[in-house]
Design a protein around this motif. Structure first.
Motif, mmCIF file in Angstrom:
data_model
loop_
_atom_site.group_PDB
_atom_site.id
_atom_site.type_symbol
_atom_site.label_atom_id
_atom_site.label_comp_id
_atom_site.label_asym_id
_atom_site.label_seq_id
_atom_site.Cartn_x
_atom_site.Cartn_y
_atom_site.Cartn_z
ATOM 1 N N GLU A 111 -40.130 17.311 -28.051
ATOM 2 C CA GLU A 111 -40.189 18.765 -27.961
ATOM 3 C C GLU A 111 -38.987 19.381 -28.687
ATOM 4 O O GLU A 111 -37.920 18.763 -28.780
ATOM 5 C CB GLU A 111 -40.168 19.212 -26.499
ATOM 6 N N PRO A 112 -39.139 20.591 -29.212
ATOM 7 C CA PRO A 112 -37.972 21.293 -29.779
ATOM 8 C C PRO A 112 -36.888 21.448 -28.717
ATOM 9 O O PRO A 112 -37.195 21.670 -27.544
ATOM 10 C CB PRO A 112 -38.544 22.647 -30.193
ATOM 11 N N GLU A 113 -35.638 21.328 -29.107
ATOM 12 C CA GLU A 113 -34.539 21.456 -28.164
ATOM 13 C C GLU A 113 -34.132 22.929 -28.067
ATOM 14 O O GLU A 113 -33.492 23.485 -28.976
ATOM 15 C CB GLU A 113 -33.373 20.574 -28.588
ATOM 16 N N ALA A 114 -34.513 23.547 -26.961
ATOM 17 C CA ALA A 114 -34.339 24.998 -26.790
ATOM 18 C C ALA A 114 -32.886 25.421 -26.945
ATOM 19 O O ALA A 114 -32.592 26.493 -27.495
ATOM 20 C CB ALA A 114 -34.879 25.429 -25.424
ATOM 21 N N ARG A 115 -31.953 24.573 -26.506
ATOM 22 C CA ARG A 115 -30.538 24.944 -26.545
ATOM 23 C C ARG A 115 -30.010 25.084 -27.971
ATOM 24 O O ARG A 115 -28.973 25.716 -28.193
ATOM 25 C CB ARG A 115 -29.705 23.898 -25.803
ATOM 26 N N LEU A 116 -30.738 24.493 -28.950
ATOM 27 C CA LEU A 116 -30.263 24.508 -30.333
ATOM 28 C C LEU A 116 -31.137 25.324 -31.275
ATOM 29 O O LEU A 116 -30.875 25.378 -32.472
ATOM 30 C CB LEU A 116 -30.165 23.070 -30.861
ATOM 31 N N LEU A 117 -32.173 25.960 -30.747
ATOM 32 C CA LEU A 117 -33.102 26.687 -31.623
ATOM 33 C C LEU A 117 -32.386 27.775 -32.414
ATOM 34 O O LEU A 117 -32.627 27.954 -33.613
ATOM 35 C CB LEU A 117 -34.240 27.303 -30.795
ATOM 36 N N GLY A 118 -31.496 28.519 -31.758
ATOM 37 C CA GLY A 118 -30.794 29.587 -32.453
ATOM 38 C C GLY A 118 -29.905 29.071 -33.563
ATOM 39 O O GLY A 118 -29.859 29.648 -34.667
ATOM 40 N N GLU A 119 -29.197 27.981 -33.309
ATOM 41 C CA GLU A 119 -28.308 27.429 -34.325
ATOM 42 C C GLU A 119 -29.089 26.823 -35.486
ATOM 43 O O GLU A 119 -28.675 26.935 -36.647
ATOM 44 C CB GLU A 119 -27.381 26.396 -33.679
ATOM 45 N N PHE A 120 -30.216 26.168 -35.186
ATOM 46 C CA PHE A 120 -31.047 25.642 -36.263
ATOM 47 C C PHE A 120 -31.670 26.774 -37.073
ATOM 48 O O PHE A 120 -31.821 26.670 -38.293
ATOM 49 C CB PHE A 120 -32.130 24.709 -35.701
ATOM 50 N N ASP A 121 -32.027 27.859 -36.388
ATOM 51 C CA ASP A 121 -32.596 29.001 -37.098
ATOM 52 C C ASP A 121 -31.575 29.598 -38.059
ATOM 53 O O ASP A 121 -31.887 29.899 -39.220
ATOM 54 C CB ASP A 121 -33.064 30.047 -36.091
ATOM 55 N N ALA A 122 -30.347 29.736 -37.618
ATOM 56 C CA ALA A 122 -29.292 30.270 -38.488
ATOM 57 C C ALA A 122 -29.024 29.330 -39.658
ATOM 58 O O ALA A 122 -28.840 29.771 -40.805
ATOM 59 C CB ALA A 122 -28.015 30.490 -37.676
ATOM 60 N N ALA A 123 -29.015 28.018 -39.380
ATOM 61 C CA ALA A 123 -28.780 27.041 -40.447
ATOM 62 C C ALA A 123 -29.926 27.045 -41.457
ATOM 63 O O ALA A 123 -29.698 26.881 -42.667
ATOM 64 C CB ALA A 123 -28.605 25.649 -39.846
ATOM 65 N N TYR A 124 -31.156 27.240 -40.962
ATOM 66 C CA TYR A 124 -32.295 27.319 -41.889
ATOM 67 C C TYR A 124 -32.154 28.524 -42.812
ATOM 68 O O TYR A 124 -32.402 28.422 -44.023
ATOM 69 C CB TYR A 124 -33.619 27.401 -41.135
ATOM 70 N N HIS A 125 -31.783 29.661 -42.285
ATOM 71 C CA HIS A 125 -31.659 30.855 -43.128
ATOM 72 C C HIS A 125 -30.538 30.679 -44.154
ATOM 73 O O HIS A 125 -30.648 31.151 -45.298
ATOM 74 C CB HIS A 125 -31.456 32.092 -42.263
ATOM 75 N N ARG A 126 -29.488 29.974 -43.782
ATOM 76 C CA ARG A 126 -28.443 29.662 -44.764
ATOM 77 C C ARG A 126 -29.018 28.757 -45.861
ATOM 78 O O ARG A 126 -28.779 28.988 -47.050
ATOM 79 C CB ARG A 126 -27.266 28.988 -44.057
ATOM 80 N N TYR A 127 -29.767 27.758 -45.442
ATOM 81 C CA TYR A 127 -30.443 26.860 -46.388
ATOM 82 C C TYR A 127 -31.366 27.653 -47.316
ATOM 83 O O TYR A 127 -31.338 27.488 -48.542
ATOM 84 C CB TYR A 127 -31.241 25.818 -45.589
ATOM 85 N N HIS A 128 -32.169 28.514 -46.721
ATOM 86 C CA HIS A 128 -33.166 29.270 -47.481
ATOM 87 C C HIS A 128 -32.504 30.190 -48.509
ATOM 88 O O HIS A 128 -33.027 30.359 -49.625
ATOM 89 C CB HIS A 128 -34.016 30.092 -46.509
ATOM 90 N N ASN A 129 -31.372 30.772 -48.162
ATOM 91 C CA ASN A 129 -30.688 31.707 -49.057
ATOM 92 C C ASN A 129 -29.906 31.020 -50.169
ATOM 93 O O ASN A 129 -29.499 31.680 -51.145
ATOM 94 C CB ASN A 129 -29.742 32.599 -48.244
ATOM 95 N N LEU A 130 -29.690 29.723 -50.038
ATOM 96 C CA LEU A 130 -28.913 29.015 -51.053
ATOM 97 C C LEU A 130 -29.714 28.774 -52.333
ATOM 98 O O LEU A 130 -29.138 28.685 -53.418
ATOM 99 C CB LEU A 130 -28.410 27.669 -50.508
#
Length: 484
Positions: free
Chosen positions: A456-475
């Protein structure tokens, strides 16, 4: 007994199953890739035959009695390769593989012609077969002048096995010459590349008989007469057959050399602008969509070579608990990228390195970079009309539980891990061999394996992974600006 032959990029696998679909045994033969220039990726088709012989002989050494009882053979293979033959079926040049991007200019020119997207249902990617043949016409005219027929890699194996020039719908859909909705070669698309239907193999469905094993090979392998060879499938459709991903709403994530997010569809749903591939499935009257990334385990293997460590050692250093992204971002564009970028020239990078960025931090970034590339594919599939609520993991990289945790959390959907067994492309090919030999019900044969456990997705880290994805996407646009 039923035999599946899977022609991959790094080797050929021969897998034997019985009538209950129990795996009896397997054998392998190895392959190498030649990269004589940047963006080039080639193999000698004669090496496919040698690797297949090695795989079958290894299987025969342990299971000769069972091999003798084979009634049907199914084929799976790496897609998009351009195997060019003359009038005598002699190979004219090394095969340009799926990850060969030299024909990017030709691909762009074909893609600018609106009939290609309209009829094929897809962008004309540089890795597809049609632009490679145009590249040969433009750069090797003496070879193009001798060209009589174009075969995909597994279909060259079929020619050796049966003497027949035949392909099937799922593999043909990745050439840019197939009218994917009608499941037939398009004379208009062929003509646009200087070819006609006579240059193409005939077409069957993946579940149908395409020919019979040659007597000399049957004798050499200890088999009887009238062993049928099924149409088979391209590697991803074959994996889907092995995983039971054949019904509407079923999906898998494949962590192989390349990466695939694959969804089965009961109808034809093209949306080329999303850069999602919309192909025929191996079963009649079905299609599938997939997002494709060019470097999945290939990215980890590259990094393992740089660090002189084995991939399993690197992932093992991360431990079991999923970590929050460290701030180091990896873009896995080692060979360019397909979904959603369609950019053959872009190259990968690490971003955010600092003194504290040790080997473990970079390993973590590589795994997360691939996971974020899959999130790009998930978004592209949604734009194409397919929303996924869970996926099943397949491929060598799925042995890393840490990687699957990162993928589940990056995508925010559960990842199912099948019970122990071999459910990959060779198994799917063997299932297609069974269906063709016995005229069996495809959906009954291509059942899904039991799920061992779900990540299952780890709820405690969803926000941090989401922020890291947007950094990835913008690069990507920033990197594109530097590299262009």
């Amino acid at each position: 007994m039923y035999l599946g032959l899977d022609l991959g990029t790094s080797g050929v696998k021969a897998l034997l199953i019985d009538e209950d679909q129990t795996v009896i045994g397997s054998g392998t033969g190895t392959l190498d890739v030649s990269r004589p220039h940047s963006g080039w990726s080639e193999q000698d088709p004669s090496h496919w035959i040698k690797a297949t012989e090695d795989a079958v002989h290894a299987l025969k050494a342990r299971h000769a009695k069972e091999l003798a009882a084979v009634k049907g053979i199914g084929l799976s293979g790496q897609m998009h390769g351009a195997t060019l033959l003359d009038a005598n079926d002699d190979v004219l040049r090394p095969c340009m593989l799926w990850n060969d991007t030299r024909s990017h200019k030709e691909a762009a020119e074909l893609d600018a012609d609106p009939k290609f997207r309209a009829l094929s249902g897809n962008i004309v990617f540089p890795g597809f077969t049609a632009p490679k043949v145009v590249w040969v016409r433009n750069n090797e005219p003496e070879i193009f002048a001798k060209l009589r027929r174009v075969l995909l890699p597994k279909d060259y194996l079929r020619l050796w096995l049966t003497g027949e020039h035949v392909s099937e719908m799922s593999d043909a859909a990745g050439t840019s010459w197939l009218d994917v909705g009608k499941r037939a070669w398009s004379t208009d698309l062929l003509a646009a590349t200087g070819l006609d239907a006579g240059n193409m193999p005939s077409l069957v469905e993946g579940t149908e008989v395409s020919g019979t094993l040659k007597a000399d090979l049957a004798s050499q392998w200890g088999m009887g007469s009238h062993v049928v060879v099924a149409g088979g499938a391209g590697d991803n459709a074959a994996s889907a057959c092995g995983m039971g991903t054949v019904g509407e709403g079923h999906a898998f994530v494949s962590l192989g050399t390349s990466g695939v997010l694959f969804a089965a569809n009961g109808t034809y749903l093209p949306n080329p602008e999303s850069a999602v591939h919309t192909f025929c499935h191996a079963l009649p009257g079905t299609w599938h969509q997939m997002g494709v990334i060019l470097s999945a385990t290939d990215a980890l293997n590259w990094y393992a070579g740089i660090t002189s460590r084995k991939p399993a050692e690197l992932t093992g250093e991360l431990g079991d608990a999923l970590r929050a992204p460290s701030g180091v971002t990896f873009l896995p564009y080692l060979s360019g990228e397909r979904t959603p970028l369609n950019d053959s020239a872009i190259r990968g990078s690490f971003h955010g390195l600092e003194h504290a960025s040790d080997r473990t931090a970079l390993t973590q970034a590589v795994l997360e970079g691939v996971a974020f590339a899959f999130r790009d594919c998930l978004n592209a599939l949604a734009a194409a009309g397919t929303k996924l609520d869970r996926v099943t993991a397949v491929g060598g990289g799925s042995r890393s539980t840490y990687w699957l945790k990162a993928i589940a959390t990056a995508l925010d959907i559960p990842v199912d891990v099948p019970a122990d067994g071999d459910f990959g492309a060779a198994f799917g090919a063997a299932r297609l061999g069974l269906i063709a030999a016995e005229k069996a019900d495809p959906r009954a044969v291509c059942a899904a394996p039991a799920t061992d456990y779900t990540i299952e997705p780890e709820a405690r880290l969803l926000g941090e992974f989401d922020a890291a994805y947007h950094r990835y996407h913008n690069l990507y646009p920033a990197l594109k600006g530097v590299q262009s």
